[in-house]
Design an enzyme around this catalytic site. Sequence first.
Site, PDB file in Angstrom:
ATOM      1  CB  CYS A   1      -0.931   0.074   1.195  1.00  0.00           C
ATOM      2  SG  CYS A   1      -2.081  -1.289   1.296  1.00  0.00           S
TER       3      CYS A   1
ATOM      4  NE  ARG B   1       4.689   1.545  -0.050  1.00  0.00           N
ATOM      5  CZ  ARG B   1       5.691   1.327   0.775  1.00  0.00           C
ATOM      6  NH1 ARG B   1       6.906   1.541   0.359  1.00  0.00           N
ATOM      7  NH2 ARG B   1       5.492   0.910   1.999  1.00  0.00           N
TER       8      ARG B   1
ATOM      9  CD1 TRP C   1      -0.131  -6.372  -3.315  1.00  0.00           C
ATOM     10  CD2 TRP C   1      -0.451  -7.009  -1.200  1.00  0.00           C
ATOM     11  NE1 TRP C   1       0.188  -7.700  -3.224  1.00  0.00           N
ATOM     12  CE2 TRP C   1      -0.003  -8.122  -1.941  1.00  0.00           C
ATOM     13  CE3 TRP C   1      -0.736  -7.185   0.156  1.00  0.00           C
ATOM     14  CZ2 TRP C   1       0.181  -9.372  -1.370  1.00  0.00           C
ATOM     15  CZ3 TRP C   1      -0.550  -8.442   0.728  1.00  0.00           C
ATOM     16  CH2 TRP C   1      -0.097  -9.524  -0.047  1.00  0.00           C
TER      17      TRP C   1
ATOM     18  CG  ASN D   1       1.625   0.851   4.245  1.00  0.00           C
ATOM     19  OD1 ASN D   1       1.403  -0.360   4.185  1.00  0.00           O
ATOM     20  ND2 ASN D   1       2.823   1.369   4.100  1.00  0.00           N
ATOM     21  N   GLY D   2      -0.597  -0.894   6.429  1.00  0.00           N
ATOM     22  CA  GLY D   2      -0.290  -1.709   7.611  1.00  0.00           C
ATOM     23  C   GLY D   2      -1.485  -2.591   7.941  1.00  0.00           C
TER      24      GLY D   2
ATOM     25  CD  GLU E   1      16.733 -13.565  -8.387  1.00  0.00           C
ATOM     26  OE1 GLU E   1      16.150 -13.999  -7.382  1.00  0.00           O
ATOM     27  OE2 GLU E   1      16.399 -12.517  -8.959  1.00  0.00           O
TER      28      GLU E   1
ATOM     29  CE  LYS F   1      13.358 -11.640 -10.702  1.00  0.00           C
ATOM     30  NZ  LYS F   1      13.969 -11.609  -9.423  1.00  0.00           N
TER      31      LYS F   1
ATOM     32  CD  GLU G   1       9.853 -12.345  -8.425  1.00  0.00           C
ATOM     33  OE1 GLU G   1       9.710 -11.617  -7.449  1.00  0.00           O
ATOM     34  OE2 GLU G   1      10.872 -12.284  -9.152  1.00  0.00           O
TER      35      GLU G   1
ATOM     36  CG  HIS H   1      18.725 -36.919  -3.271  1.00  0.00           C
ATOM     37  ND1 HIS H   1      19.028 -38.192  -2.852  1.00  0.00           N
ATOM     38  CD2 HIS H   1      19.908 -36.300  -3.497  1.00  0.00           C
ATOM     39  CE1 HIS H   1      20.343 -38.335  -2.802  1.00  0.00           C
ATOM     40  NE2 HIS H   1      20.901 -37.196  -3.195  1.00  0.00           N
TER      41      HIS H   1
ATOM     42  CE  LYS I   1      11.576  -2.992  -6.786  1.00  0.00           C
ATOM     43  NZ  LYS I   1      11.946  -4.379  -7.126  1.00  0.00           N
TER      44      LYS I   1
HETATM   45  C1  G6P Z   1       9.080  -8.692  -2.599  1.00  0.00           C
HETATM   46  C2  G6P Z   1       9.558  -8.270  -3.973  1.00  0.00           C
HETATM   47  C3  G6P Z   1      10.867  -8.976  -4.308  1.00  0.00           C
HETATM   48  C4  G6P Z   1      11.893  -8.721  -3.223  1.00  0.00           C
HETATM   49  C5  G6P Z   1      11.371  -9.093  -1.832  1.00  0.00           C
HETATM   50  C6  G6P Z   1      12.289  -8.600  -0.735  1.00  0.00           C
HETATM   51  O1  G6P Z   1       8.699 -10.016  -2.620  1.00  0.00           O
HETATM   52  O2  G6P Z   1       8.568  -8.555  -4.952  1.00  0.00           O
HETATM   53  O3  G6P Z   1      11.357  -8.521  -5.556  1.00  0.00           O
HETATM   54  O4  G6P Z   1      13.041  -9.459  -3.487  1.00  0.00           O
HETATM   55  O5  G6P Z   1      10.097  -8.465  -1.615  1.00  0.00           O
HETATM   56  O6  G6P Z   1      12.292  -7.210  -0.757  1.00  0.00           O
HETATM   57  P1  G6P Z   1      13.457  -6.296  -0.216  1.00  0.00           P
HETATM   58  O7  G6P Z   1      12.983  -4.895  -0.516  1.00  0.00           O
HETATM   59  O8  G6P Z   1      13.548  -6.556   1.252  1.00  0.00           O
HETATM   60  O9  G6P Z   1      14.684  -6.647  -0.938  1.00  0.00           O
END
Ligand code: G6P
Length: 610
Positions: free
Chosen positions: A2, A27, A76, A102-103, A483, A487, A490, A506, A605
Amino acid sequence: MCGIICYIGKQNSVPILIEGLKRLEYRGYDSAGIASLDSESNNVLFVKSVGKVSELEKKVKSHKFKGDYGIAHTRWATHGKPTESNAHPHTDCSKKLFLIHNGIIENYEVLKRELEKKGHRFVSDTDTEVLAHLIEDNLDGNFEDAVRKSLGMVEGTFGIAVIHRDFPRKIIVARRGSPLIIGVGEGEYLAASDVNAFIRYTNRVIYLNDDEMALLNDDNIVITDLNLNRISKEPETIDWSVEGDDKKGFKHFMLKEIYEQPKTVENAIRGRLIEGEGISKLGGLEPVIEKIMNLKKLTFVSCGTSFYAGLYGKYIFERLTDLDVYVDYASEFRYRNLKLSEYDGVMAISQSGETADTLAALREAKRKGALVLGLVNVVGSTIAKETDAGVYCHAGPEIGVASTKIFVSQCVILNLIALLIGRRKGLSIFDGMNLIREIKKLPEHIKTILENGNVIRDIARKYLSFKDFLYIGRHLNYPVAMEGALKLKEISYVHAEGYPAGEMKHGPISLIDENFPTVAIATNGFTYEKIVSNIQEIKARNGKVIAIATEGNTEIEKIVDDIIFVPETIDILQPILNVIPLQLFAYYFADFKGCDIDKPRNLAKSVTVE
Ligand code: G6P
């Protein structure tokens, strides 16, 4: 999660708020809303909309309203579906009060029941609406007092902004656990969850701490704690560019950020390497360097992509320092019963510096006496402020929700930190100098990979029909496999699993057939032969293989279906290059599928709720 933006001044607040929301959209982007007031007429524009900020913008434009102060929010969803009635701002029964939040208000059900008994009528499923009615219930002629009293009654986290038509030209903002930053302009004030939302207007900022409240009005700002004790704070001038807020001709922010990576590396190392001495210089760690040298153990805590940077960091620290290094998901670490002391270091790795779990892990570590360090991108963020010392990425804003350039930045800086520690202990000047020389070559190597983007795009197109992918890598490349898989899932919503290649036998190998391709990180290094064996095992089961391999490796070409070459560097830096094609593969794959790459469904994000 948010995003909040507020404006009070002489300009029309509406376009400023909408523009701010667009910058905060990372956000949360399931619904948005605005309440703007015109002080002369006391008329209000109160509009909400489901979907992106652009939907809200269309509605707002049709009203042609001008208001000199107001608040706006992008959501969000936590409590209640993304509907118009659940979108913020929320109002009270009188419809005179407008509140954004927000929260999470944890005791909202109890409060709601009590308020309902008193006759308050609720129109949403949110926790936030309770706070609007609670303030109405506590309002007895003094707006600030009612807000303060209400905040004292809620449990949970909040960054809020609230306005009331009976108390014109006042915006009250407050925070506990969710970021809130005030921008001090010329004859105007702004407030937001992130400086990006208002950095075009001012770079003079005041950071609110937890349990602080600020009253913004025409020509001054009054900051108090929640007992209304005055707190004096001077604005700080911050160095944060607006660069990053346009796509510079790229189709998406994510692609722009992938292509920015040569520069990201340069920014991460600028002024931080002394090649002749084989050492790094990190001003942010200097005040605690002796404490760092006395550490017996270091734990990286983080989430998402930042977690995989920590996982990579573990291998780097093990190689360059004599520290015992651990890595943990922040969401797990925060509830573990760890015995920590001053000989323990806990390093939070975070792009946003606001991730709720990472922050909680950090606070827990601090409570137990550990030295808490940060590797953060967003300057002045809560994590950056709460750590004992740290290092900034200096990578500028990252807008694409799926992190790319910050991962690379974090990985590079972890090398710099390890070098700083290692060189004070056993690491030789020769090894230090060699590492620095190779780090400096990374931008050129990354450019070479990026020039190969079309090849990667063609491979992504070829694999579009597949619904599952396995990513495997060993040792230093295991975090990269994780990672790469993250990607892809996501942004393309396709199932992808990352695995340490040695674990393949395994379990995951049972999934392999002609419909389940594997991306294998098979660059040169001491585990190369092992990964080639894994590839052979996959081929023996009719699995297709895309390999990431070292330029000039003609042998592997013979056994895999597709190959993406990367330049060679020393083994500890190789993962930083290997991740780039995986970012591009995920990007093009998702783009061909027509996905909303910069704002993937259900994600945000900055995850500021647990
Ligand atoms: C969310 C984002 C990711 C990010 C993660 C940690 O899930 O979508 O891209 O890696 O948060 O965020 P930070 O800001 O702590 O790196």
